[in-house]
Enzyme design. Structure first.
Site, PDB file in Angstrom:
ATOM      1  N   LYS A 191      -7.644  -3.626   3.176  1.00  0.00           N
ATOM      2  CA  LYS A 191      -6.463  -2.579   3.528  1.00  0.00           C
ATOM      3  C   LYS A 191      -5.513  -3.341   5.005  1.00  0.00           C
ATOM      4  CE  LYS A 191      -8.397   1.302   4.811  1.00  0.00           C
ATOM      5  NZ  LYS A 191      -8.890   2.601   4.401  1.00  0.00           N
TER       6      LYS A 191
ATOM      7  N   LYS B 215       0.802  -1.541  -0.353  1.00  0.00           N
ATOM      8  CA  LYS B 215      -0.079  -0.001   0.094  1.00  0.00           C
ATOM      9  C   LYS B 215       0.582   1.044   0.371  1.00  0.00           C
ATOM     10  CE  LYS B 215      -3.819   2.138   2.183  1.00  0.00           C
ATOM     11  NZ  LYS B 215      -4.449   3.270   1.952  1.00  0.00           N
TER      12      LYS B 215
HETATM   13  P1  ATP Z   1      -6.335   6.393   3.571  1.00  0.00           P
HETATM   14  O1  ATP Z   1      -6.838   7.279   4.103  1.00  0.00           O
HETATM   15  O2  ATP Z   1      -6.133   4.315   4.694  1.00  0.00           O
HETATM   16  O3  ATP Z   1      -5.399   5.793   2.421  1.00  0.00           O
HETATM   17  P2  ATP Z   1      -8.502   5.999   1.862  1.00  0.00           P
HETATM   18  O4  ATP Z   1      -9.810   6.950   2.275  1.00  0.00           O
HETATM   19  O5  ATP Z   1      -7.284   7.253   1.486  1.00  0.00           O
HETATM   20  O6  ATP Z   1      -7.799   5.207   2.720  1.00  0.00           O
HETATM   21  P3  ATP Z   1      -8.837   3.702   1.108  1.00  0.00           P
HETATM   22  O7  ATP Z   1      -9.644   2.720   0.119  1.00  0.00           O
HETATM   23  O8  ATP Z   1      -9.087   3.279   2.379  1.00  0.00           O
HETATM   24  O9  ATP Z   1      -8.520   4.913   0.707  1.00  0.00           O
HETATM   25  O10 ATP Z   1      -7.501   2.578   0.823  1.00  0.00           O
HETATM   26  C1  ATP Z   1      -6.954   3.341  -0.654  1.00  0.00           C
HETATM   27  C2  ATP Z   1      -6.414   3.621  -0.999  1.00  0.00           C
HETATM   28  O11 ATP Z   1      -5.084   3.283  -1.073  1.00  0.00           O
HETATM   29  C3  ATP Z   1      -6.165   3.767  -2.410  1.00  0.00           C
HETATM   30  O12 ATP Z   1      -7.711   4.945  -3.064  1.00  0.00           O
HETATM   31  C4  ATP Z   1      -5.014   4.661  -3.242  1.00  0.00           C
HETATM   32  O13 ATP Z   1      -4.567   5.726  -3.507  1.00  0.00           O
HETATM   33  C5  ATP Z   1      -3.604   3.565  -2.085  1.00  0.00           C
HETATM   34  N1  ATP Z   1      -2.859   2.845  -2.505  1.00  0.00           N
HETATM   35  C6  ATP Z   1      -1.659   2.207  -2.417  1.00  0.00           C
HETATM   36  N2  ATP Z   1      -1.424   1.219  -2.865  1.00  0.00           N
HETATM   37  C7  ATP Z   1      -2.157   0.738  -3.439  1.00  0.00           C
HETATM   38  C8  ATP Z   1      -2.320  -0.567  -3.858  1.00  0.00           C
HETATM   39  N3  ATP Z   1      -1.068  -1.199  -4.524  1.00  0.00           N
HETATM   40  N4  ATP Z   1      -3.679  -1.085  -4.327  1.00  0.00           N
HETATM   41  C9  ATP Z   1      -4.499  -0.245  -4.102  1.00  0.00           C
HETATM   42  N5  ATP Z   1      -4.504   1.208  -3.618  1.00  0.00           N
HETATM   43  C10 ATP Z   1      -3.247   1.684  -3.361  1.00  0.00           C
END
Ligand code: ATP
Length: 569
Positions: A411, A242
């Protein structure tokens, strides 16, 4: 349909904010419209005139509205300015002054249609000079009564007060046309354009198709408590690093390239190096990935990276903070829509696609298949050693689900999870903070009910100075105008546009908060000992943590932990 009828509907729904009532009211409007009108209405209902990635700006400040009003009301601009300060909201201000207006030159019974107003708003946006914009507004106001003036003012300078949620608009469209709401939502998430969605549904086109250069709404990741629970949910999955940067979706057709943010804005201009790299490719493609920057072998923190997004500094920052993209999905390739293919196939296509190309800044995201907890734990530790914030595990057989947060992606992060909440009001503090925000009332979003529910009252994490500064940032309003379910009445309600990231000790049940209270016999979920980590400038009110995420966070921490009393400090 007359614009006045829309304004009357806004008035009624501002007094009765039940989701069912609002949907019925809006559906009743929609049933009387043709596809073109339905398109215009859909933008206006969410306070826009175009989808976010076209970003058509009206370019009108409250100052220009004051100039226009000063002509319409034959009053000095200075006196109006004083009065606006007292009223706070531009809509209420226009309403009261137009009602007091003695001469009523052109109208008694306004005949402006929704389409007229929509077209005029576009005309204002296209007009280059301030004088020209003011003239159009004068012309409009002279043809309006006070209620229309009120909502025109809000549409122009205070669109957050036109606060119907996207989900409610989509449901109203579905109801008006007798179409399953999931179909309408899917169409919307594929094109991220509420006007286009309405038009297609009204034309009877219910097919699922993407539109290149319209961002596909990003698929989102769920969270669970630990690696064991991930394996339980997903079985054999694909674990990826991530990356801690910002998400970008690149669309390319022929020579044209556009890049979109997670918030669906066009960010092409911020990423010249990425554009340059994609220009080397001959294919038409939609690729998604995380933009990160590595300086001296270390990832640059997200807050630094985001500075590049400030328009005028791009060149400066692209030298200081060079970026690269870790591609993690491919949704379209040379005429073939791939988003509904299983993840495993998309991953193969993506790695094949990148392997053949001579790209400097586009890398394939790091990942591997994991079948059990110990494999996942090893990969998770490797990710942390590499400076990542955690991992995302993806179901091998899952399609890309636009706009959905579900267990296709899960995640797992290094630090205990934080939540993002919307600040809706504050309480005065003590001592030096007697006249300043001392604690903030924070909400999460219930997607089903399209309403905000309270989850924390937070007073730590910022210094006294930082709390003081919040006073300038917050705009006081007389009552909340979003769909808000609260049992707590703060000293001051504020415009709902500040998102805070909070960490906390654990989640507990509380009689005072409303988050998920219908699930838990009237008691709501609340954060125990909440602390502000940062203000999430990159997030809007529509992107806060959802109630269903709160429920899964609560459940994942184990029932034994969750019986404490609420830490309100
Ligand atoms: P966080 O604050 O935990 O980043 P968030 O609400 O911004 O959460 P989430 O849907 O929880 O977003 O987590 C997905 C995010 O992680 C994606 O929007 C992307 O920007 C990021 N990301 C980083 N690496 C990856 C990956 N390998 N695959 C998918 N998403 C990824």
């Amino acid at each position: 349909m007359r614009f006045l009828e829309l304004c009357e509907t806004f008035e009624r729904i501002s007094k009765n904010r039940s989701r069912i009532y609002i949907t019925n009211e809006l559906a009743a409007l929609y049933t009387r419209l043709n596809p073109e009108e339905a398109r215009a209405l859909s933008y206006l209902l969410i306070g826009e005139i175009s989808p976010p990635f076209r970003a058509i700006e009206l370019g009108v400040s409250s100052n220009l509205i004051l100039q226009a009003l000063s002509t319409v009301l034959a009053r000095s601009k200075d006196s109006l300015e004083q009065s606006l300060k007292r009223w706070g909201d531009i809509g209420d201000f226009i309403h009261v002054h137009m009602r007091e207006r003695k001469i009523n030159p052109l109208m008694n019974n306004s005949e402006l249609s929704i389409l007229d107003v929509y077209n005029y708003l576009h005309k204002i946006a296209r007009e280059n000079t301030q004088r020209g914009k003011v003239d159009i507004i004068i012309n409009l106001l002279l043809r309006m009564n006070e209620l229309e003036g009120k909502y025109l003012g809000r549409m122009i300078v205070n669109k957050t007060r036109i606060s119907v949620g996207v989900a409610t608009v989509l449901d109203s469209i579905a109801q008006a046309r007798g179409v399953d709401r999931e179909i309408v939502r899917t169409i919307y998430y594929l094109v991220s354009d509420i006007g286009l969605t309405a038009e297609r549904v009204f034309l009877g086109d219910l097919s699922y198709k993407i539109q290149i250069f319209n961002p596909i709404s990003p698929a989102l990741a769920e969270r669970v408590g630990n690696s064991e629970q991930i394996i339980e949910k997903i079985g054999k999955g694909f674990a990826e690093y991530k990356y801690d940067g910002f998400r970008a979706q690149v669309h390319k057709r022929g020579r044209e390239i556009r890049i979109f943010s997670r918030r669906l804005e066009d960010i092409t201009g911020f990423l010249p190096e990425i554009v340059e790299d994609f220009q080397r490719i001959s294919n038409d493609v939609i690729v998604e990935g995380e933009i990160v920057s590595i300086v001296d072998g270390k990832p640059v923190p997200f807050q630094e990276l985001i500075k590049r997004k400030r328009k005028y500094d791009v060149l400066k920052y692209s030298n200081m903070i060079p970026v690269r993209m870790y591609a993690f999905d491919i949704l379209y390739l040379d005429g073939v829509e791939l988003y509904s293919e299983p993840f495993q196939n998309r991953r193969e296509v993506l790695s094949e696609f990148l392997r053949e190309k001579d790209l400097e800044r586009i890398y394939l995201s790091e990942g591997m298949v994991v079948e059990n907890k110990s494999q996942l734990d090893i990969f998770f530790n490797k990710a942390l050693d590499a400076g990542m914030e955690g991992v995302i595990v993806k179901r091998l057989d899952s399609p890309y689900t636009p706009g959905q947060r579900n267990h296709n992606w899960i995640k797992l992060k290094r630090i205990s999870d934080t939540i993002d909440g919307l600040v809706v009001g504050y309480f005065y503090g003590q001592g030096r903070l007697r006249d300043y925000p001392g604690s903030l009332l924070v909400c999460v979003y219930d997607e089903e009910l399209d309403e905000y529910q309270t989850v924390a009252k937070v007073s730590s994490g910022l210094s006294e100075e930082e709390f003081m500064k919040l006073k300038d940032r917050f705009v006081e309003i007389s009552s909340p105008y979003i769909n808000l379910n609260t049992r707590i009445q703060p000293d001051v309600w504020i415009e709902p546009n500040t998102v805070v990231e909070l960490n906390y000790d654990n989640i507990t049940l509380s009689p005072t908060h409303t988050c998920a209270s219908s699930e838990f016999g009237g008691r709501g979920l609340a954060l125990r000992f909440p602390r502000i980590v940062q203000i999430r400038e990159d997030k809007s009110m529509r992107e806060v943590t959802t109630v269903s995420e709160m429920i899964s966070l609560y459940r994942s921490q184990g029932e034994n932990q969750s019986t404490g009393t609420e830490g309100m400090e």
